[in-house]
Structures are given as C-alpha cells and as structure tokens.
Design a protein around this motif. Sequence first.
Motif, PDB file in Angstrom:
ATOM      1  N   UNK A 234      50.592  47.955  14.277  1.00  0.00           N
ATOM      2  CA  UNK A 234      50.513  46.145  14.270  1.00  0.00           C
ATOM      3  C   UNK A 234      51.466  45.925  15.418  1.00  0.00           C
ATOM      4  N   UNK A 235      51.252  44.716  16.060  1.00  0.00           N
ATOM      5  CA  UNK A 235      52.130  44.244  17.185  1.00  0.00           C
ATOM      6  C   UNK A 235      53.629  44.177  16.487  1.00  0.00           C
ATOM      7  N   UNK A 236      53.986  43.690  15.467  1.00  0.00           N
ATOM      8  CA  UNK A 236      55.341  43.718  15.113  1.00  0.00           C
ATOM      9  C   UNK A 236      56.048  45.261  14.825  1.00  0.00           C
ATOM     10  N   UNK A 237      55.186  46.239  15.218  1.00  0.00           N
ATOM     11  CA  UNK A 237      55.932  47.442  15.373  1.00  0.00           C
ATOM     12  C   UNK A 237      56.135  48.020  16.598  1.00  0.00           C
ATOM     13  N   UNK A 238      55.837  47.475  17.752  1.00  0.00           N
ATOM     14  CA  UNK A 238      55.794  47.567  19.296  1.00  0.00           C
ATOM     15  C   UNK A 238      56.457  46.696  19.973  1.00  0.00           C
ATOM     16  N   UNK A 239      57.729  47.092  20.889  1.00  0.00           N
ATOM     17  CA  UNK A 239      58.368  46.239  21.648  1.00  0.00           C
ATOM     18  C   UNK A 239      58.123  46.724  23.133  1.00  0.00           C
ATOM     19  N   UNK A 240      58.308  46.054  24.148  1.00  0.00           N
ATOM     20  CA  UNK A 240      58.294  46.295  25.332  1.00  0.00           C
ATOM     21  C   UNK A 240      59.729  45.563  26.017  1.00  0.00           C
ATOM     22  N   UNK A 241      60.522  46.473  26.831  1.00  0.00           N
ATOM     23  CA  UNK A 241      61.567  46.342  27.421  1.00  0.00           C
ATOM     24  C   UNK A 241      61.643  46.633  28.741  1.00  0.00           C
ATOM     25  N   UNK A 252      54.930  40.594  31.328  1.00  0.00           N
ATOM     26  CA  UNK A 252      53.394  40.431  31.985  1.00  0.00           C
ATOM     27  C   UNK A 252      52.338  41.203  30.861  1.00  0.00           C
ATOM     28  N   UNK A 253      52.669  42.544  30.604  1.00  0.00           N
ATOM     29  CA  UNK A 253      51.780  43.134  29.586  1.00  0.00           C
ATOM     30  C   UNK A 253      51.844  42.676  28.206  1.00  0.00           C
ATOM     31  N   UNK A 254      53.158  42.185  27.745  1.00  0.00           N
ATOM     32  CA  UNK A 254      53.063  41.683  26.513  1.00  0.00           C
ATOM     33  C   UNK A 254      52.289  40.127  26.472  1.00  0.00           C
ATOM     34  N   UNK A 255      52.337  39.583  27.446  1.00  0.00           N
ATOM     35  CA  UNK A 255      51.558  38.335  27.599  1.00  0.00           C
ATOM     36  C   UNK A 255      49.856  38.759  27.572  1.00  0.00           C
ATOM     37  N   UNK A 261      51.915  44.420  21.430  1.00  0.00           N
ATOM     38  CA  UNK A 261      53.197  44.196  21.217  1.00  0.00           C
ATOM     39  C   UNK A 261      53.431  42.803  20.841  1.00  0.00           C
ATOM     40  N   UNK A 262      54.394  42.938  19.906  1.00  0.00           N
ATOM     41  CA  UNK A 262      55.008  41.748  19.237  1.00  0.00           C
ATOM     42  C   UNK A 262      56.248  41.083  19.831  1.00  0.00           C
ATOM     43  N   UNK A 263      56.788  41.526  20.764  1.00  0.00           N
ATOM     44  CA  UNK A 263      58.160  41.187  21.529  1.00  0.00           C
ATOM     45  C   UNK A 263      58.306  42.058  22.597  1.00  0.00           C
ATOM     46  N   UNK A 264      58.658  41.007  23.669  1.00  0.00           N
ATOM     47  CA  UNK A 264      58.956  41.582  24.934  1.00  0.00           C
ATOM     48  C   UNK A 264      60.459  41.159  25.642  1.00  0.00           C
ATOM     49  N   UNK A 265      60.945  41.827  26.141  1.00  0.00           N
ATOM     50  CA  UNK A 265      62.378  41.597  26.822  1.00  0.00           C
ATOM     51  C   UNK A 265      62.343  41.824  28.345  1.00  0.00           C
ATOM     52  N   UNK A 266      62.668  40.879  29.060  1.00  0.00           N
ATOM     53  CA  UNK A 266      62.677  41.146  30.456  1.00  0.00           C
ATOM     54  C   UNK A 266      64.028  40.960  31.024  1.00  0.00           C
TER      55      UNK A 266
END
Length: 369
Positions: A234-241, A252-255, A261-266
């Motif tokens: 599920x999206x809440x299981x995967x983040x992108x940093x 970009x990829x989280x958008x 992806x449930x969360x992304x940090x740039x």
Amino acid sequence: MGLTSNAVLVLAIIAGVALFAVTVWLWPKLSGRSWRSVLGRVGLLLATQLALFSAVGLAANKSFLFYGSWADLFGQQTAIGKVVDHSMSSKDIKVLDKQKLDVPGGGQPQVGGQILKVAITGEKSKITSPGYVWLPPEYFQPQHKDKNFPASIVLTGYPGTAENLIKGLNYPMTAFKQAKQGKMKPMILVMLRPTIAPPRDTECVDIPGGPQTETFFAQDLPQAIQGTFRVGKKPQNMGFIGNSTGGYCALKIAAHHPQTFGAAAGLSAYYKAADDPTTGDLFRGDEKLKKAADVLWSLEHKKPTGTSFLVTTSEKGEDNLNDTKKFIKLVKGPDRVSSIILDSGGHNFNTWRREIPPMLVWMSSRMQA
C-alpha cells in the motif's frame, strides 16, 4: 593512513603551510640568477602548490567520497566482483555482499541490523542498478519474524554513488540510532544513485527510445522490494527520499505515482529537469513529457490523494528557496506538505546531515508497517 582519513588530510594541510613558510623564508636566498637559484624557486613554488592542491583535493574527496581508497584513486581496483548466493536474493534483487553496522554487537543482525550490497534488475525497464539495502535489527528478531516493515527508497544526487548514502550521509547509522531512541519506527532503506545509465544524467525520466528510468524507480523497484523483503503493497508502506537530483526524483515520482508512494522527501531538491550536456535530449520534442518532468506543473495538475511531501531549503546558501515556497503553496488537501528551512546552509553534505535526522522522523510518522 587511508585516503579518507583525518590524519592524511591534516598532514597535507601541515605540509602546505610548512612549504609556504619555507618558501617565504628562503626566497631572499634564492633571488639570484644562477641556475641553482632559478631551480630552487621553481621547486619551492611547485611543491607548495602541489601540497595546497592535495589538501583541497583530499578535503573534497573526504566530503563527497569520489574515491574510497588509494588503490581506487590510482586505478588499482581491477579485481572482478564475486557473486554470493544468499537466501535473501530474489529474481529481481541479487545479494552480492553483506556488511555489519559499526555498533557494539553489530556482527549479529538482530543487534546491529545488516547492510546488503545488491544488484537490482527491473522487470519492465530491463535496467540493472547497484545499490544497498539497510535492514534494521528488528527485521531479524524472532518476535518480529511475521511482521512487515515500512521501506523508503533513498537516492543520491548526480553523479553520486550509493556508498555516499552510507559513509557520507550516514543513513543506516542515523536510522539505527533514532529507532533505538524511540524517535522513529524501524524502516528498511533501499539506497541507490539516480544514474542508471552512467555517465548520462537521465533525471528519472522515461526517455523516448532511451532508458526508462521513471519506470525503473516507480514500478520495477517497489515491486522488487515488496517481492524480496517483508514490505506491504500500500502507499503508506513505501516512501521516497533524495537529495539534489535525488530529491527532484523523489518529489516528481511521488506526485506521478501516489498509488505507490505515500510520502516523499526532497532535500535541496530542484523542481524542473536539468538540461545540459550530461542529460542530452531527454524529451525528444515531446512537450507532454517535458511538462510532466516539471514538479510544480505536475503538482498543480495532480489530483490530491493524501500524499505527504517534505521539502527542504535554506534562507541563505540554496538557490531553490523561491521554488520551494511555490511548491508549498501548490499542495492541496488531502495532500500534506511540511518543510525544513534552515537559516543558512549550502548545497552540500553538511547541510543534508543536519536535515536527515528530522526528515527520517517525519517519514516514519507518515508511514505504516
């Protein structure tokens, strides 16, 4: 006395200062026109400059880890890598080596966790990329053997190496300490560089007729992680940093892929794909693809789905401040946005090391096992 040791750097600085002082002291004695005086002056100048450039080069290498050892610097690392078969390997992720974290009892995975050196192959993109996977101690503990863990993809900037995330930015050690202190949940970190077709900078774009980089990071990599490790789908299981180019890719990829992806940090992210000799022609005249590579445009045209974003910048020292403020204003509920804005801080490892601990706590709060 390794290439990245403090001792070598200090010796180089001392040598530069000493040679400068000797040059100033001996210059009057070498002021004549004899060949010995001329050679003496030339020799002192060359030696002083060599020492100073060596000190600057060693400092830059220590910060950015372009070379990890003397053998690496002089091209003596030519041995072919060995493939080691481990039980954690899958059809998409091959484990090549295992490393321990430098903590008391770190030799036992259930105490110190484990860093896996891996090769990841994308089923759709047909791209293979090297990387590292951090598995926290809890992953190996008997009481958690049936539990899933949240996972985050972590990207360096361009043209960094995945090893920078371990040695330069200290991701595994920071995650280990903060989980042990109860500040964040244990989290799997999958650490790579965004350069999957070196030396080209593909900017995480599916290039027409070229590398399908976004497909690799947005589809192949999450599927490989979920198929190899205990990670939910599920999206809440995967983040992108990511930092710099990696931060641009993360946002970009989280958008583009909120279903993954449930969360992304740039961290120090920019918001539009670079266009320079390292990228080549990314879009081949495709205006739709070019617009999609603009993070601000993508966010403005994104249907809010509950994705969480974190962006970082500095009032002084970063050139992404205005675009970061634009990004914050464009986020609409139920999407959420948070920020870290430092008083000052450049586009470098020191700045990112100040942002990574609170960023990981934030990411942990946005994700579930």
